[in-house]
Design a protein around this motif. Structure first.
Motif, PDB file in Angstrom:
ATOM      1  N   LEU A  71       0.834  -1.197   0.000  1.00 54.56           N
ATOM      2  CA  LEU A  71       0.000   0.000   0.000  1.00 54.56           C
ATOM      3  C   LEU A  71       0.872   1.251   0.000  1.00 54.56           C
ATOM      4  O   LEU A  71       0.617   2.203  -0.759  1.00 54.56           O
ATOM      5  N   GLY A  72       1.904   1.259   0.830  1.00 56.26           N
ATOM      6  CA  GLY A  72       2.799   2.417   0.867  1.00 56.26           C
ATOM      7  C   GLY A  72       3.463   2.688  -0.471  1.00 56.26           C
ATOM      8  O   GLY A  72       3.563   3.844  -0.908  1.00 56.26           O
ATOM      9  N   ALA A  73       3.910   1.617  -1.140  1.00 54.85           N
ATOM     10  CA  ALA A  73       4.539   1.782  -2.447  1.00 54.85           C
ATOM     11  C   ALA A  73       3.540   2.282  -3.487  1.00 54.85           C
ATOM     12  O   ALA A  73       3.875   3.091  -4.360  1.00 54.85           O
ATOM     13  N   ALA A  74       2.288   1.811  -3.383  1.00 55.13           N
ATOM     14  CA  ALA A  74       1.279   2.150  -4.390  1.00 55.13           C
ATOM     15  C   ALA A  74       0.777   3.587  -4.260  1.00 55.13           C
ATOM     16  O   ALA A  74       0.289   4.159  -5.243  1.00 55.13           O
ATOM     17  N   ILE A  75       0.894   4.181  -3.071  1.00 54.12           N
ATOM     18  CA  ILE A  75       0.420   5.559  -2.895  1.00 54.12           C
ATOM     19  C   ILE A  75       1.577   6.554  -2.878  1.00 54.12           C
ATOM     20  O   ILE A  75       1.354   7.756  -2.668  1.00 54.12           O
ATOM     21  N   LYS A  76       2.767   6.077  -3.112  1.00 47.61           N
ATOM     22  CA  LYS A  76       3.934   6.969  -3.078  1.00 47.61           C
ATOM     23  C   LYS A  76       3.742   8.127  -4.059  1.00 47.61           C
ATOM     24  O   LYS A  76       3.365   7.935  -5.215  1.00 47.61           O
ATOM     25  N   GLY A  77       3.977   9.338  -3.567  1.00 52.04           N
ATOM     26  CA  GLY A  77       3.834  10.518  -4.402  1.00 52.04           C
ATOM     27  C   GLY A  77       2.456  11.123  -4.381  1.00 52.04           C
ATOM     28  O   GLY A  77       2.238  12.193  -4.971  1.00 52.04           O
ATOM     29  N   ARG A  78       1.505  10.474  -3.718  1.00 49.80           N
ATOM     30  CA  ARG A  78       0.146  11.020  -3.654  1.00 49.80           C
ATOM     31  C   ARG A  78      -0.464  10.793  -2.265  1.00 49.80           C
ATOM     32  O   ARG A  78      -1.666  10.542  -2.147  1.00 49.80           O
ATOM     33  N   ARG A  79       0.377  10.875  -1.246  1.00 50.75           N
ATOM     34  CA  ARG A  79      -0.097  10.659   0.120  1.00 50.75           C
ATOM     35  C   ARG A  79      -1.210  11.615   0.504  1.00 50.75           C
ATOM     36  O   ARG A  79      -2.152  11.228   1.210  1.00 50.75           O
ATOM     37  N   ASP A  80      -1.148  12.862   0.045  1.00 54.61           N
ATOM     38  CA  ASP A  80      -2.158  13.842   0.417  1.00 54.61           C
ATOM     39  C   ASP A  80      -3.523  13.557  -0.209  1.00 54.61           C
ATOM     40  O   ASP A  80      -4.532  14.130   0.216  1.00 54.61           O
ATOM     41  N   ALA A  81      -3.568  12.673  -1.198  1.00 50.92           N
ATOM     42  CA  ALA A  81      -4.835  12.355  -1.861  1.00 50.92           C
ATOM     43  C   ALA A  81      -5.583  11.219  -1.183  1.00 50.92           C
ATOM     44  O   ALA A  81      -6.728  10.933  -1.544  1.00 50.92           O
ATOM     45  N   VAL A  82      -4.945  10.564  -0.219  1.00 51.87           N
ATOM     46  CA  VAL A  82      -5.554   9.389   0.385  1.00 51.87           C
ATOM     47  C   VAL A  82      -5.547   9.495   1.905  1.00 51.87           C
ATOM     48  O   VAL A  82      -4.793  10.272   2.501  1.00 51.87           O
ATOM     49  N   MET A  83      -6.401   8.691   2.521  1.00 51.68           N
ATOM     50  CA  MET A  83      -6.387   8.485   3.962  1.00 51.68           C
ATOM     51  C   MET A  83      -6.027   7.032   4.228  1.00 51.68           C
ATOM     52  O   MET A  83      -6.466   6.139   3.498  1.00 51.68           O
ATOM     53  N   ILE A  84      -5.242   6.813   5.269  1.00 51.87           N
ATOM     54  CA  ILE A  84      -4.805   5.461   5.617  1.00 51.87           C
ATOM     55  C   ILE A  84      -5.406   5.064   6.961  1.00 51.87           C
ATOM     56  O   ILE A  84      -5.281   5.783   7.955  1.00 51.87           O
ATOM     57  N   SER A  85      -6.036   3.916   6.965  1.00 51.97           N
ATOM     58  CA  SER A  85      -6.503   3.287   8.195  1.00 51.97           C
ATOM     59  C   SER A  85      -5.735   1.985   8.363  1.00 51.97           C
ATOM     60  O   SER A  85      -5.665   1.180   7.436  1.00 51.97           O
ATOM     61  N   THR A  86      -5.115   1.800   9.513  1.00 53.32           N
ATOM     62  CA  THR A  86      -4.449   0.532   9.761  1.00 53.32           C
ATOM     63  C   THR A  86      -4.774   0.059  11.174  1.00 53.32           C
ATOM     64  O   THR A  86      -5.374   0.786  11.966  1.00 53.32           O
ATOM     65  N   LYS A  87      -4.385  -1.162  11.462  1.00 47.69           N
ATOM     66  CA  LYS A  87      -4.737  -1.796  12.740  1.00 47.69           C
ATOM     67  C   LYS A  87      -3.511  -2.481  13.325  1.00 47.69           C
ATOM     68  O   LYS A  87      -2.617  -2.907  12.592  1.00 47.69           O
ATOM     69  N   THR A  88      -3.511  -2.602  14.648  1.00 48.85           N
ATOM     70  CA  THR A  88      -2.457  -3.337  15.331  1.00 48.85           C
ATOM     71  C   THR A  88      -3.008  -3.951  16.598  1.00 48.85           C
ATOM     72  O   THR A  88      -4.061  -3.537  17.089  1.00 48.85           O
TER      73      THR A  88
END
Length: 344
Positions: A71-88
């Protein structure tokens, strides 16, 4: 795309979000879910963004971190266009600090997720499961610290019992810490237990639901029916043992209703199942997953239209089950109606 507030917070998310559990493909369970690499993930994310889907959900345990990396590689360069939800919170190893929600574990886990995702902040972190060994004040205090440090924007939970959600909210209120704003839950036409306790709690406490497995662990894809057993190539052959259980008669009753509505509307069975969820109280976003472009585009067709009251009533009746004690007595008395959002 419809955008909704997450509970009582200021966070606004699309009605549909994308689940990245199909990214990475490591391990028996997650390789059966999907094996998208960065190039394929980038293509799926392109389609999502074109449709207004801007929230992408993952977890550190998905493919042992590979989902976050892809996911990080796929959104590289457009972080401001997306929101990330993750879990731990689920185990990532055999060491004493490799599981749970202790201060040490949360700090390590968040830093590791940030590194894998290639970002400096997580928009929504959810505790993946209740940790009975860590005091609630330690958990909520650590989340407050991580938010104050700018590493998190909002916090929530996933798969929590209602009484633990209330303990967390009470601790936050007592100390002036940020409250939980989201609960990622299993909810589908063949799994409506969310409605018994957690939905009224969410309505009362301003907690938005992010729904996982809206198609009942792949059982409501339209490929299974009374005369159609699980087809070859279905992930259910590998993953059914991990799925929330459902009685066969109940499953087929729901599928019959879905197919009846599909025939009336010209929509697919998955689109109808997802659209029904979008009309339920407290639902902020339904997380859709896809192993390929065709699945994704079909799921995206769940928005932009509404079921009729008659179609909703048919699905409600087919999927209804009698709640266990102590919920049934309350639902049989009009005087208790305010305790529950409208539902069957």
């Amino acid at each position: 795309m419809d955008y909704r507030q997450v509970g009582g917070s200021g966070l606004r998310v699309p009605a549909l979000s994308f689940g990245a559990g199909t990214f990475g493909g490591k391990g028996r369970l997650f390789s059966a879910w999907g094996q998208s690499d960065a190039a394929e993930a980038r293509r799926l994310i392109d389609i999502c963004l074109d449709a207004g889907v801007t929230l992408f959900d993952t977890a550190d345990v998905y493919s042992n971190g590979a989902s976050e990396e892809v996911l990080g590689a796929a959104i590289k360069g457009r972080r401001d266009a997306v929101m990330i939800s993750t879990k731990t919170g689920l185990p990532m190893g055999d060491g004493p600090q490799d599981w749970g929600a202790s201060r040490a574990r949360l700090i390590r886990a968040v830093d590791a997720s940030l590194h894998r995702l290639g970002t400096d902040h997580i928009d929504l972190l959810q505790l993946h499961a209740f940790d009975a060994h860590t005091p609630v004040e330690e958990v909520m205090g650590t989340l407050d610290m991580l938010i104050a440090a700018g590493k998190l924007r909002y916090a929530g939970v996933s798969n929590y019992p209602g009484w633990q959600v209330m303990k967390a909210q009470a601790a936050a209120d007592r100390h002036g810490w940020p409250r939980l704003v989201a609960h990622q839950v299993y909810y589908s036409l063949i799994g409506r237990a969310y409605e018994w306790d957690l939905m009224p709690l969410a309505a009362d406490q301003g907690i938005g639901a992010l729904v996982w497995s809206p198609l009942g662990w792949g059982r409501l894809t339209g490929r299974i029916g009374r005369d159609r057993p699980i087809p070859p190539g279905s992930r259910l052959h590998e993953t059914e043992q991990f799925a929330p259980p459902v009685a066969e008669d109940h499953l087929y009753r729901v599928i019959d209703a879905l197919e009846a509505v599909a025939n009336e509307t010209g929509r697919s069975v998955p689109q109808i199942a997802i659209n029904w969820l979008l009309g339920r109280p407290t639902v902020s976003s339904v997380i859709i997953g896809a192993r390929n472009e065709a699945q994704l585009r079909d799921n995206l067709g769940a928005i932009g239209w509404t079921l009729t009251p008659e179609q909703t009533a048919l699905l409600d009746a087919a999927s209804a089950v009698v709640p266990p004690y102590p919920h049934t007595p309350y639902r049989q008395q009009d005087g208790f109606a305010l305790l529950n959002p409208p539902m069957v």
